[in-house]
Design a protein around this motif. Structure first.
Motif, PDB file in Angstrom:
ATOM      1  N   ALA A   1       0.834  -1.210   0.000  1.00  0.00           N
ATOM      2  CA  ALA A   1       0.000   0.000   0.000  1.00  0.00           C
ATOM      3  C   ALA A   1       0.866   1.257   0.000  1.00  0.00           C
ATOM      4  CB  ALA A   1      -0.938  -0.001   1.206  1.00  0.00           C
ATOM      5  N   ARG A   2       2.093   1.116   0.501  1.00  0.00           N
ATOM      6  CA  ARG A   2       3.048   2.234   0.527  1.00  0.00           C
ATOM      7  C   ARG A   2       3.991   2.196  -0.675  1.00  0.00           C
ATOM      8  NH1 ARG A   2       3.296   0.136   5.927  1.00  0.00           N
ATOM      9  NH2 ARG A   2       2.058   1.461   7.282  1.00  0.00           N
ATOM     10  N   ASP A   3       3.660   1.380  -1.692  1.00  0.00           N
ATOM     11  CA  ASP A   3       4.463   1.236  -2.908  1.00  0.00           C
ATOM     12  C   ASP A   3       5.826   0.608  -2.650  1.00  0.00           C
ATOM     13  OD1 ASP A   3       2.486   2.255  -4.573  1.00  0.00           O
ATOM     14  OD2 ASP A   3       3.146   4.319  -4.236  1.00  0.00           O
ATOM     15  N   LEU A   4       5.934  -0.250  -1.644  1.00  0.00           N
ATOM     16  CA  LEU A   4       7.163  -0.983  -1.363  1.00  0.00           C
ATOM     17  C   LEU A   4       7.016  -2.410  -1.870  1.00  0.00           C
ATOM     18  CD1 LEU A   4       7.741   0.201   2.311  1.00  0.00           C
ATOM     19  CD2 LEU A   4       8.782   1.109   0.228  1.00  0.00           C
ATOM     20  N   VAL A   5       8.142  -3.057  -2.151  1.00  0.00           N
ATOM     21  CA  VAL A   5       8.143  -4.449  -2.585  1.00  0.00           C
ATOM     22  C   VAL A   5       9.187  -5.216  -1.790  1.00  0.00           C
ATOM     23  CG1 VAL A   5       7.332  -3.965  -4.923  1.00  0.00           C
ATOM     24  CG2 VAL A   5       9.771  -3.998  -4.456  1.00  0.00           C
ATOM     25  N   PRO A   6       9.015  -6.539  -1.647  1.00  0.00           N
ATOM     26  CA  PRO A   6      10.055  -7.330  -0.980  1.00  0.00           C
ATOM     27  C   PRO A   6      11.381  -7.206  -1.743  1.00  0.00           C
ATOM     28  CG  PRO A   6       8.079  -8.646  -1.344  1.00  0.00           C
ATOM     29  CD  PRO A   6       7.895  -7.364  -2.086  1.00  0.00           C
ATOM     30  N   ALA A   7      12.476  -7.298  -1.036  1.00  0.00           N
ATOM     31  CA  ALA A   7      13.802  -7.137  -1.651  1.00  0.00           C
ATOM     32  C   ALA A   7      13.992  -8.054  -2.852  1.00  0.00           C
ATOM     33  CB  ALA A   7      14.890  -7.374  -0.608  1.00  0.00           C
ATOM     34  N   GLY A   8      13.573  -9.300  -2.758  1.00  0.00           N
ATOM     35  CA  GLY A   8      13.725 -10.238  -3.863  1.00  0.00           C
ATOM     36  C   GLY A   8      12.565 -10.240  -4.832  1.00  0.00           C
ATOM     37  N   ARG A   9      11.573  -9.404  -4.598  1.00  0.00           N
ATOM     38  CA  ARG A   9      10.351  -9.333  -5.419  1.00  0.00           C
ATOM     39  C   ARG A   9       9.680 -10.694  -5.543  1.00  0.00           C
ATOM     40  NH1 ARG A   9       9.465  -4.589  -8.072  1.00  0.00           N
ATOM     41  NH2 ARG A   9      11.144  -3.096  -7.948  1.00  0.00           N
ATOM     42  N   GLN A  10       9.765 -11.479  -4.473  1.00  0.00           N
ATOM     43  CA  GLN A  10       9.235 -12.844  -4.475  1.00  0.00           C
ATOM     44  C   GLN A  10       8.520 -13.116  -3.161  1.00  0.00           C
ATOM     45  OE1 GLN A  10      11.629 -16.081  -6.198  1.00  0.00           O
ATOM     46  NE2 GLN A  10      11.791 -16.815  -4.102  1.00  0.00           N
TER      47      GLN A  10
ATOM     48  N   SER B   1       6.873 -12.199  -8.116  1.00  0.00           N
ATOM     49  CA  SER B   1       7.010 -13.637  -8.366  1.00  0.00           C
ATOM     50  C   SER B   1       6.380 -14.348  -7.172  1.00  0.00           C
ATOM     51  CB  SER B   1       8.481 -14.020  -8.501  1.00  0.00           C
ATOM     52  OG  SER B   1       9.020 -13.471  -9.667  1.00  0.00           O
ATOM     53  N   VAL B   2       5.431 -15.238  -7.450  1.00  0.00           N
ATOM     54  CA  VAL B   2       4.699 -15.933  -6.388  1.00  0.00           C
ATOM     55  C   VAL B   2       4.994 -17.420  -6.486  1.00  0.00           C
ATOM     56  CG1 VAL B   2       2.420 -16.428  -5.419  1.00  0.00           C
ATOM     57  CG2 VAL B   2       2.878 -14.186  -6.454  1.00  0.00           C
TER      58      VAL B   2
ATOM     59  N   LEU C   1      -4.780 -16.324  -7.938  1.00  0.00           N
ATOM     60  CA  LEU C   1      -3.460 -15.714  -8.105  1.00  0.00           C
ATOM     61  C   LEU C   1      -3.214 -15.289  -9.543  1.00  0.00           C
ATOM     62  CD1 LEU C   1      -1.398 -18.021  -5.734  1.00  0.00           C
ATOM     63  CD2 LEU C   1      -2.164 -15.677  -5.310  1.00  0.00           C
ATOM     64  N   VAL C   2      -3.640 -16.071 -10.523  1.00  0.00           N
ATOM     65  CA  VAL C   2      -3.506 -15.681 -11.928  1.00  0.00           C
ATOM     66  C   VAL C   2      -4.257 -14.373 -12.172  1.00  0.00           C
ATOM     67  CG1 VAL C   2      -4.217 -16.290 -14.282  1.00  0.00           C
ATOM     68  CG2 VAL C   2      -3.037 -17.978 -12.867  1.00  0.00           C
ATOM     69  N   ALA C   3      -5.406 -14.215 -11.538  1.00  0.00           N
ATOM     70  CA  ALA C   3      -6.244 -13.025 -11.745  1.00  0.00           C
ATOM     71  C   ALA C   3      -5.568 -11.734 -11.295  1.00  0.00           C
ATOM     72  CB  ALA C   3      -7.577 -13.191 -11.033  1.00  0.00           C
ATOM     73  N   VAL C   4      -4.639 -11.808 -10.328  1.00  0.00           N
ATOM     74  CA  VAL C   4      -3.978 -10.575  -9.856  1.00  0.00           C
ATOM     75  C   VAL C   4      -2.748 -10.226 -10.687  1.00  0.00           C
ATOM     76  CG1 VAL C   4      -4.873 -10.812  -7.524  1.00  0.00           C
ATOM     77  CG2 VAL C   4      -2.581 -11.677  -8.055  1.00  0.00           C
TER      78      VAL C   4
ATOM     79  N   LYS D   1       4.063 -11.502 -11.767  1.00  0.00           N
ATOM     80  CA  LYS D   1       5.106 -11.578 -12.796  1.00  0.00           C
ATOM     81  C   LYS D   1       5.378 -13.038 -13.142  1.00  0.00           C
ATOM     82  CE  LYS D   1       9.755 -10.115 -13.909  1.00  0.00           C
ATOM     83  NZ  LYS D   1      10.912  -9.344 -13.475  1.00  0.00           N
ATOM     84  N   ARG D   2       5.472 -13.862 -12.109  1.00  0.00           N
ATOM     85  CA  ARG D   2       5.638 -15.308 -12.253  1.00  0.00           C
ATOM     86  C   ARG D   2       4.741 -15.983 -11.228  1.00  0.00           C
ATOM     87  NH1 ARG D   2      10.674 -13.329 -12.062  1.00  0.00           N
ATOM     88  NH2 ARG D   2      11.910 -13.508 -13.957  1.00  0.00           N
ATOM     89  N   LEU D   3       4.253 -17.151 -11.567  1.00  0.00           N
ATOM     90  CA  LEU D   3       3.501 -17.969 -10.627  1.00  0.00           C
ATOM     91  C   LEU D   3       4.011 -19.392 -10.804  1.00  0.00           C
ATOM     92  CD1 LEU D   3       1.266 -18.418  -8.546  1.00  0.00           C
ATOM     93  CD2 LEU D   3      -0.363 -18.554 -10.440  1.00  0.00           C
TER      94      LEU D   3
END
Length: 135
Positions: free
Chosen positions: A32-41, A81-82, A102-105, A108-110
């Motif tokens: 919500a604060r426009d942050l992402v996990p370091a590994g984007r996963q 990436s999920v 999950l596909v609906a959201v 980048k990868r699933l």
């Protein structure tokens, strides 16, 4: 996660009728604060609890056995990436519903990981080709 947003009052608001999965509040609030996990996963555990809220796979959240995947809000996983982690033989209907949500959201990868299963990993959505397997 990157540096925190200057306004800590910004937090994730779920879609009407939905709620966050277990362990998801810190990740959703960060998104919500426009942050992402370091590994984007992010790891999503189906019907089993992660060892800890943060694992070698990244932040970990859980779709618990007593909650239907369609009743949970997954939108904060968009563009990440999920990795879905299940038992070797998960309940097929629950897995299909979770993967469809999950596909609906639009991650980048699933990737479906079934330790001890055959195959052990299945790309549902890839960065290069998009949707590879229809849930």
């Amino acid at each position: 996660m990157t540096a925190p947003h200057p306004d800590p009052r910004i937090y994730w608001r779920c879609s009407p009728g939905r709620r966050l999965p277990a362990h998801a509040r810190p990740l959703a609030d960060a998104r919500a604060r426009d942050l992402v996990p370091a590994g984007r996963q992010v790891a999503v555990y189906l019907d089993r609890w992660p060892v800890a809220p943060a694992t070698a796979l990244g932040p970990a959240i859980c779709c618990p056995p007593d909650m239907h995947p369609c009743r949970l809000d997954w939108r904060y996983l968009a563009a990440l990436s999920v990795l879905v982690v299940t038992e070797p033989t998960p309940a097929k209907d629950r897995l299909r519903h979770l993967l469809a949500e999950l596909v609906a959201v639009q991650p980048k990868r699933l990737i479906l990981l079934q330790p001890g299963g055959t195959p052990a990993a299945v790309f549902i959505v890839s960065a290069a080709r998009g949707l590879e397997v229809q849930p």
